[in-house]
Design a protein around this motif. Structure first.
Motif, short mmCIF file in Angstrom:
data_model
loop_
_atom_site.label_atom_id
_atom_site.label_comp_id
_atom_site.label_asym_id
_atom_site.label_seq_id
_atom_site.Cartn_x
_atom_site.Cartn_y
_atom_site.Cartn_z
N ASN A 163 88.05 -24.28 -0.65
CA ASN A 163 89.18 -23.34 -0.65
C ASN A 163 90.03 -23.46 -1.92
O ASN A 163 91.24 -23.68 -1.85
CB ASN A 163 90.03 -23.55 0.61
CG ASN A 163 89.30 -23.16 1.87
OD1 ASN A 163 88.57 -22.18 1.91
ND2 ASN A 163 89.48 -23.94 2.93
N ALA A 202 90.09 -27.90 5.12
CA ALA A 202 88.80 -28.02 5.79
C ALA A 202 88.23 -29.42 5.77
O ALA A 202 87.39 -29.77 6.60
CB ALA A 202 87.80 -27.05 5.15
N SER A 258 86.84 -21.02 3.74
CA SER A 258 87.01 -20.73 5.17
C SER A 258 87.17 -19.24 5.41
O SER A 258 87.80 -18.53 4.62
CB SER A 258 88.25 -21.46 5.70
OG SER A 258 88.13 -22.85 5.52
N ASP A 300 91.92 -18.57 6.48
CA ASP A 300 92.71 -19.51 5.68
C ASP A 300 94.10 -18.92 5.55
O ASP A 300 94.27 -17.84 4.97
CB ASP A 300 92.06 -19.69 4.30
CG ASP A 300 92.73 -20.76 3.45
OD1 ASP A 300 93.95 -20.97 3.60
OD2 ASP A 300 92.04 -21.37 2.62
N LEU A 350 82.74 -21.32 5.71
CA LEU A 350 83.13 -22.20 6.82
C LEU A 350 83.71 -21.35 7.95
O LEU A 350 84.75 -20.72 7.81
CB LEU A 350 84.16 -23.23 6.34
CG LEU A 350 83.74 -24.09 5.15
CD1 LEU A 350 84.89 -25.00 4.72
CD2 LEU A 350 82.50 -24.91 5.48
N ASP A 406 84.74 -28.30 10.21
CA ASP A 406 83.58 -28.20 9.31
C ASP A 406 83.47 -29.35 8.32
O ASP A 406 82.60 -29.32 7.45
CB ASP A 406 83.64 -26.88 8.53
CG ASP A 406 83.43 -25.67 9.43
OD1 ASP A 406 82.38 -25.64 10.11
OD2 ASP A 406 84.29 -24.77 9.45
N SER A 414 86.99 -23.64 10.43
CA SER A 414 88.06 -24.42 9.82
C SER A 414 89.07 -23.49 9.15
O SER A 414 88.71 -22.39 8.71
CB SER A 414 87.51 -25.38 8.76
OG SER A 414 86.64 -26.33 9.33
#
Length: 251
Positions: A118, A227, A192, A195, A220, A232, A223
């Protein structure tokens, strides 16, 4: 300035074949990276996770730091790892991913590969455009910590976001975005689906901007932002070990 319990930097000296530099996120601490670091250490790799200047103490201290302070910290760690390890990889989460990208832009082949979780290179928040002005009159705003889906897990991070430091982060974003084409190293990028801190467009900008041929995207599903502490995390840990092993072998 006293350091919060659990926010300390950590390291493990393992194989000289591969070293991994872990970079934590904005207002966060090494705590969010420790399980990842322990997993890497368990596979014999040398690991370094510094505490970025202004982090792990108070948000007021963070407001007295800027992106060159954070970058200087990870740059020093990278150079030290280069002295002892044949291959050095940089892993980063959120702003740690921003710093990892900047290292790759500046050091080229001295960085053997990147694993990003991320990563942030911009924000769609409309008030972000006001950061240069807000930073002069508003010390802090509500924090961004603990965006984690897994019940009972908490990130050790500030409850407030330091605005002057956030304005400096925005400056770093612009520099990193402008130089993404310099990133040609192998890249494994996790992001993710949901997010609440870093918008999905960040991953797209990175993936479309880098120029490496060895680029892998992993989505992902279970999550939120942090994360490495979420559901995950095992996937991130296992895939990153495979990533290093495969690239070290090919080199």
């Amino acid at each position: 300035m006293p350091v919060l319990a659990g926010a300390e930097p950590f390291s493990h000296t393992g194989s000289v074949e591969a070293g991994v530099l872990l970079c934590h996120g904005f207002t966060g601490t090494p705590q969010s990276m420790r399980p990842w670091g322990e997993h890497l250490a368990g596979h014999g790799y040398t690991v370094r996770c510094p505490r970025l200047p202004g982090h792990g103490t108070t948000w007021q201290e963070c407001n007295r730091t800027t992106w060159p302070d954070w970058y200087g910290c990870v740059r020093t760690e990278l150079l030290q790892l280069r002295e002892t390890c044949e291959n050095v990889f940089v892993f980063g989460q959120s702003m740690g991913g921003t710093l990892a990208l900047r290292l790759a832009e500046d050091f080229g082949e001295q960085v053997a590969g990147l694993v990003l979780v991320n990563p942030s290179v911009m924000t769609l928040r409309k008030d972000a455009k006001l950061l240069p002005v807000l930073s002069r009159v508003l010390p802090s705003v509500p924090g961004i910590a603990s965006d984690i889906k897994k019940p009972g897990v908490t990130e050790l991070a500030y409850a407030r976001t330091p605005v002057r430091a956030a304005a400096s982060l925005a400056q770093l974003w612009r520099l990193v975005r402008a130089d993404l084409a310099k990133v040609t190293q192998p890249l494994l990028l996790f992001h993710s689906v949901v997010d609440h801190v870093v918008e999905p467009v960040n991953a797209r900008i990175v993936l479309e901007g880098v120029r490496g041929e060895d680029v892998t995207e992993v989505v992902l599903q279970d999550s939120f932002h942090v994360a490495t502490l979420d559901n995950d995390a095992p996937t991130i840990f296992e895939r990153s070990v495979e990533f290093v092993a495969e690239r070290v072998g090919s080199r």
